[in-house]
Design an enzyme around this catalytic site. Structure first.
Site: not given
Ligand code: ARG
Length: 442
Positions: A140, A261, A267, A274
């Protein structure tokens, strides 16, 4: 009409397979006396020249000629004359395209199977390096029990092994030759289908001409295997995204697989992971697309089936890229083993070890041990410490029989070391499994 009808824009990808098929067909026609020696020679030389033209980007592909089969045949006739016109004896584009496409998918299976093997080897190598490094195991996405990082990576090796086995199954069923089924009914010429099947590396000729020209199961099965495998890659990619996030900090990816970024200088976005996750959409889409194309078609061939190729091509491009990017990231990633170890011990991750100790040493029934452990967790939570942060005296207020020995099982290392059941996460098990894989893959 030309725009909707022509497939040359995409089926030119089949040119190698089309030439292979034509060579095998021509040789067979010569063997039964339907081509003479000179004609066969001219066809073979002509096909060689065409292959060189295509390879060099000098082939005059034409939309007027609809598809790769007619483009190559027309060019052949242009170059060698009469003999070129005899090549299409005892075949149709229906068995021709079914043969070409099977050959193409078979080549793709061989390439992708090897690529999956490479990725498995990378993961097994990393698993061997981290066989004893604990991390939190989750259910979970809640901290459940400590596992080792190596164990986690080997879980993906198992998935990939099944992906590769699915491809092998698909290859075995695919490996029958449709050539000689002609348009749908077979042919009146005394062709030798065993010879063409053998020349093209097929195990045998297909046994029903109607089925052979209208079956695309091989492509569907391939896409099914692709969709499952892409799903596996996507799950791993998702974990990479989670692990690299600032709240987790389990791993770091180098600049090679991240982007900055344009506005937030701190970042490092895991774009490759992704995109692996996202490519799954194309692969699953390809499967659904071809299933939908096929579902309403009466026997035998219908032009709908020309729409079989693009989904397969697109799936292969996406899958190949996803496998390569995943192997790259698996090589590149640096686990923060100290951070993972620290997190492995948080969230009362060794509560099960405590309950098991109560069963093993104090002979409590498991349900009772579970209850006692629950009370100890609540006590630790109230005091803001982990289980090992409770004193023996505090523990004894819950259950008088608890002894000092209990502290031995509350550490993360003791926890993972105790999971020696076959398939469990004990470092010795993980090292043995990693070694088994590396040997099998070598
Ligand atoms: N380009 C066609 C395809 O990909 C080849 C078969 C054409 N057959 C036909 N009967 N029109 O399916």
């Amino acid at each position: 009409m030309q725009e909707i009808n022509a497939s040359i824009g995409f089926d030119r990808k089949l040119w190698r397979q089309d030439i292979r098929g034509s060579r095998a067909h021509a040789a067979m026609l010569a063997s039964i006396g339907l081509l003479d020696k000179q004609e066969l020679g001219a066809i073979e030389t002509g096909l060689d020249t065409i292959a060189r033209e295509i390879e060099a980007g000098r082939f005059p592909f034409s939309d007027d000629l609809e598809d790769i089969h007619m483009n190559i045949e027309a060019r052949l006739t242009e170059r060698i004359g009469e003999a070129g016109k005899r090549l299409h004896t005892a075949r149709s584009r229906n068995d021709q395209v079914a043969t070409d496409f099977r050959l193409w998918v078979r080549d793709a299976i061989d390439g992708i199977g090897a690529q999956i093997g490479d990725l498995m080897a990378v993961l097994a190598t990393r698993a061997a390096q981290h066989a004893a490094d604990p991390m939190p195991g989750f259910t979970h996405l809640q901290t459940a029990q400590p596992v080792t990082f190596g164990h986690h990576l080997l879980a993906y090796v198992e998935m990939l092994a099944r992906d590769r086995a699915r491809l092998a199954d698909c290859r075995a069923r695919l490996n029958e030759c449709p050539l000689g089924s002609a348009a749908l009914a077979g042919t009146s010429f005394p062709i030798d289908r065993d010879a063409t099947a053998a020349a093209l590396g097929f195990d045998r000729p297909t046994a029903n001409s109607l089925d052979a020209v209208s079956d695309r199961d091989f492509a569907l099965e391939f896409l099914g295997a692709a969709a499952i495998s892409a799903m596996h890659l996507s799950r791993f990619a998702e974990e990479i995204v989670i692990w690299c996030s600032a709240p987790y900090r389990f791993i770091r990816l180098s600049d090679a697989f991240t982007t900055g970024s344009s506005i937030m200088p701190q970042k490092r976005n895991p774009d490759a992971a992704e995109l692996v996750r996202a490519k799954t959409g194309r692969v699953t889409g390809a499967l659904v697309s071809l299933l939908t194309v096929m579902k309403g078609l009466p026997l035998a061939y219908a032009k709908d089936m020309q729409e079989d190729k693009e989904p397969v091509f697109e799936a292969v491009t996406a899958w190949t890229l996803a496998l390569a990017a995943t192997a790259g990231m698996a090589r590149d990633l640096t686990p923060d083993t100290a951070r993972m170890r620290e997190m492995a011990g948080s969230g009362f991750a060794t509560a099960t070890d405590l309950a098991d100790w109560l069963v093993r040493v104090l002979r409590l029934p498991f349900r009772e041990a579970h209850h006692v452990t629950g009370r100890l967790v609540a006590m630790a939570e109230a005091k803001g410490v982990d289980l090992a942060g409770l004193s023996l005296a505090e523990m004894q207020t819950v259950l008088a029989g608890i002894t000092q020995d209990v502290f031995d099982v509350l550490t993360v290392d003791a926890s993972v070391a105790s999971r020696t059941s076959y398939g469990g996460t004990a470092p010795a098990n993980v090292a043995a499994q990693a070694a088994r894989w590396l040997k099998a893959l070598a």
